[in-house]
Design an enzyme around this catalytic site. Structure first.
Site, PDB file in Angstrom:
ATOM      1  N   GLN A 120       0.812  -1.219   0.000  1.00 31.42           N
ATOM      2  CA  GLN A 120       0.000   0.000   0.000  1.00 31.42           C
ATOM      3  C   GLN A 120       0.845   1.268   0.000  1.00 31.42           C
ATOM      4  OE1 GLN A 120      -2.447   0.520   3.495  1.00 31.42           O
ATOM      5  NE2 GLN A 120      -3.935   1.809   2.435  1.00 31.42           N
ATOM      6  N   TYR A 147       2.947 -11.539   4.013  1.00 36.89           N
ATOM      7  CA  TYR A 147       2.618 -10.139   3.750  1.00 36.89           C
ATOM      8  C   TYR A 147       3.251  -9.685   2.438  1.00 36.89           C
ATOM      9  CZ  TYR A 147       1.046  -9.780   8.636  1.00 36.89           C
ATOM     10  OH  TYR A 147       0.400  -9.950   9.835  1.00 36.89           O
ATOM     11  N   SER A 278      -0.575 -17.539  16.647  1.00 35.49           N
ATOM     12  CA  SER A 278      -1.401 -16.461  16.116  1.00 35.49           C
ATOM     13  C   SER A 278      -2.721 -17.050  15.647  1.00 35.49           C
ATOM     14  CB  SER A 278      -0.693 -15.768  14.945  1.00 35.49           C
ATOM     15  OG  SER A 278      -1.507 -14.742  14.402  1.00 35.49           O
ATOM     16  N   SER A 334      -5.102  -4.966  14.848  1.00 35.59           N
ATOM     17  CA  SER A 334      -6.323  -4.329  14.346  1.00 35.59           C
ATOM     18  C   SER A 334      -7.115  -3.616  15.439  1.00 35.59           C
ATOM     19  CB  SER A 334      -7.220  -5.359  13.643  1.00 35.59           C
ATOM     20  OG  SER A 334      -8.201  -4.725  12.853  1.00 35.59           O
ATOM     21  N   PRO A 335      -6.474  -2.727  16.226  1.00 34.99           N
ATOM     22  CA  PRO A 335      -7.215  -2.020  17.277  1.00 34.99           C
ATOM     23  C   PRO A 335      -8.290  -1.084  16.737  1.00 34.99           C
ATOM     24  CG  PRO A 335      -5.051  -1.025  16.961  1.00 34.99           C
ATOM     25  CD  PRO A 335      -5.069  -2.284  16.143  1.00 34.99           C
ATOM     26  N   ARG A 354      -8.663   1.120   2.782  1.00 39.73           N
ATOM     27  CA  ARG A 354      -8.296  -0.292   2.687  1.00 39.73           C
ATOM     28  C   ARG A 354      -9.426  -1.127   2.108  1.00 39.73           C
ATOM     29  NH1 ARG A 354      -5.425  -3.088   7.791  1.00 39.73           N
ATOM     30  NH2 ARG A 354      -4.069  -1.302   7.329  1.00 39.73           N
ATOM     31  N   GLY A 413      -1.316  -0.363  12.652  1.00 39.15           N
ATOM     32  CA  GLY A 413      -1.224  -0.456  11.198  1.00 39.15           C
ATOM     33  C   GLY A 413      -1.522   0.906  10.596  1.00 39.15           C
ATOM     34  N   ASN A 423      -1.637   7.991  16.540  1.00 37.18           N
ATOM     35  CA  ASN A 423      -1.802   6.749  17.296  1.00 37.18           C
ATOM     36  C   ASN A 423      -0.872   6.681  18.499  1.00 37.18           C
ATOM     37  OD1 ASN A 423      -3.657   6.110  15.350  1.00 37.18           O
ATOM     38  ND2 ASN A 423      -2.544   4.383  14.490  1.00 37.18           N
TER      39      ASN A 423
END
Length: 457
Positions: A120, A147, A278, A334-335, A354, A413, A423
């Site tokens: 991205q 990724y 994970s 992913s908060p 996104r 992210g 953030n």
């Protein structure tokens, strides 16, 4: 006093007034004094001057003490290769926590590379993000072999090499599962864990990673059969204190043991310091821990899990129990629920978001779903809470994640420097996460999970 030379009225030296900002001149009185007042002033002047002299001496002595202490501190820090500014900025910028009950200290905010690095954003932007993060105390950088088909690891490795940061000053994590198209290039076989990690190290240009994660449980292994057996026998095993002895059949234990043995091997070979899971269930993590303890292998130290306003049960109920029982910590991702919590999707899906990217149709469908619309309505109410606390919606959401027990670090992210700086400001909001504020947010969300004890009560 030579160190203060260069300016000042007398011989280039500072006077006492210059050094300490103290004035020995008494303030001029306004208006003409009467003869009666003059007599009173003459009588009190002696006491006044004595009091001023004592006060001045006290101020000089106190300032001298401060100057001496600061000088000693500067000399000590200079021997350590540091400065006072370095120490002040570090202490104000970041908080550090142990990863689970291990001794590894990680910044409570980490930088993730999912979606962004190698895909991205440009490599230049990625470097800017890492530089700002590192300079603000972030020491945790997370990536995965999947990724951007490995390009995220390449970008991360190139930046680290260019920066020349001390390897001991940061933590790099990667995840193994999806490595390539061939059948043997994915999954959690011993072959792929070892070969996949070697590939990651090559792309990262590192001798080792600090943590290697098993990026989901292997659907092709008998792990699921073991989980089913666990569901059927859990109460019997717990009552008889047999742990997982009953699982020693050739089909089940060999594969879960293979994963733990492979992770132990890469750690013993110096390819990783720790290993974690994970998106594993609590039972699967417990299986791995039990096998490790039974066969004198190395157990996982951390679970990487999704965690935000609308994904709570695992991190708030299941993982704290594992943390207290076996020391497994939580590293969450992913908060902001892929940007949903920021409010960017309140009026649809922007072209630069996104959800508009190729391969993220699932996110777009989520935004336009009935559940998505209900969540957006709740987010608008939470924005009012953020306004009252003097922070942004993103900062509130991240601070909310950090307040949870057992959460070692929250992965950010971001796609630009403005988002990252915003953030990082969530640390200032953490002090506002009082029980009253959290209860208010729980009431707005209406989805607070309850532990087994609370359910029975």
């Amino acid at each position: 006093m030579a160190m203060f030379g260069g300016r000042g009225a007398k011989g280039g030296k500072f006077s006492v007034e210059d050094l300490y900002g103290i004035s020995k001149k008494p303030k001029a009185s306004s208006g003409a004094a009467s003869s009666t007042g003059a007599k009173v002033n003459v009588q009190s002047r002696g006491k006044g001057q004595k009091g001023e002299t004592n006060a001045l001496a006290s101020q000089i002595l106190e300032a001298a003490h401060r100057l001496v202490e600061r000088r000693r501190l500067e000399l000590y820090l200079r021997e350590c290769g540091l400065s006072i500014n370095d120490c002040q900025s570090e202490s104000q910028a970041m908080l550090y926590r142990n990863l689970g009950k291990s001794g590894l200290r990680v910044s409570c905010l980490g930088l993730g590379t999912w979606v962004t690095f190698g895909s991205q954003i440009s490599d230049e932007m990625a470097e800017s993000l890492m530089t700002i993060a590192y300079e603000n105390g972030v020491n945790l950088f997370d990536t995965a072999e999947v990724y951007a088909s490995g390009r995220a690891e390449i970008t991360l490795g190139n930046i680290i090499k260019k920066k020349g940061w001390r390897r001991s000053s940061y933590v790099v994590t990667t995840k193994i599962y999806w490595g390539g198209q061939a059948e043997t290039e994915r999954g959690l076989s011993r072959k792929h864990i070892i070969e996949g990690l070697r590939g990651s190290l090559s792309r990262l240009q590192l001798d080792y990673v600090d943590i290697v994660f098993a990026n989901r449980s292997d659907v092709n292994s008998p792990m699921e059969g073991l989980s089913l057996l666990l569901h059927l026998s859990w109460h019997v095993l717990r009552m008889n204190n047999l742990c997982y002895i009953a699982y020693h059949d050739h089909c089940c234990v060999l594969v879960i043991s293979e994963v733990v043995r492979a992770m132990t091997f890469v750690i013993n070979q110096g390819m990783a310091m720790y290993w974690g899971t994970s998106r594993w269930s609590a039972m699967e993590i417990m299986e791995a821990y039990s096998v490790a303890r039974q066969f004198n292998l190395i157990p996982p130290v951390c679970e990487q899990a999704e965690y935000h306003y609308f994904q709570r049960d695992k991190v708030e109920v299941q993982l704290p129990e594992l943390y207290h029982k076996i020391g497994v910590g939580a590293m969450t991702w992913s908060p902001l629920a892929c940007g949903l919590i920021t409010g960017k999707y309140s009026d649809g899906v922007p072209d630069c978001s996104r959800a508009a990217m190729k391969g993220y149709q699932w996110l777009k469908e989520r935004v336009y779903s009935e559940e998505g619309r209900r969540q957006l309505a709740k987010i608008k109410e939470l924005h009012l809470v953020a306004d009252r606390l003097g922070c942004t919606a993103a900062q509130l959401a991240i601070a909310w994640c950090l307040r949870s027990e057992g959460v070692s670090s929250v992965l950010l992210g971001v796609s630009n420097t403005e988002q990252l700086i915003e953030n990082l400001g969530a640390l200032r909001v953490l002090s506002h996460m009082t029980p009253q504020t959290v209860s208010e947010m729980d009431a707005l969300l209406g989805n607070k999970p309850h532990s087994k004890k609370e359910s029975r009560a």
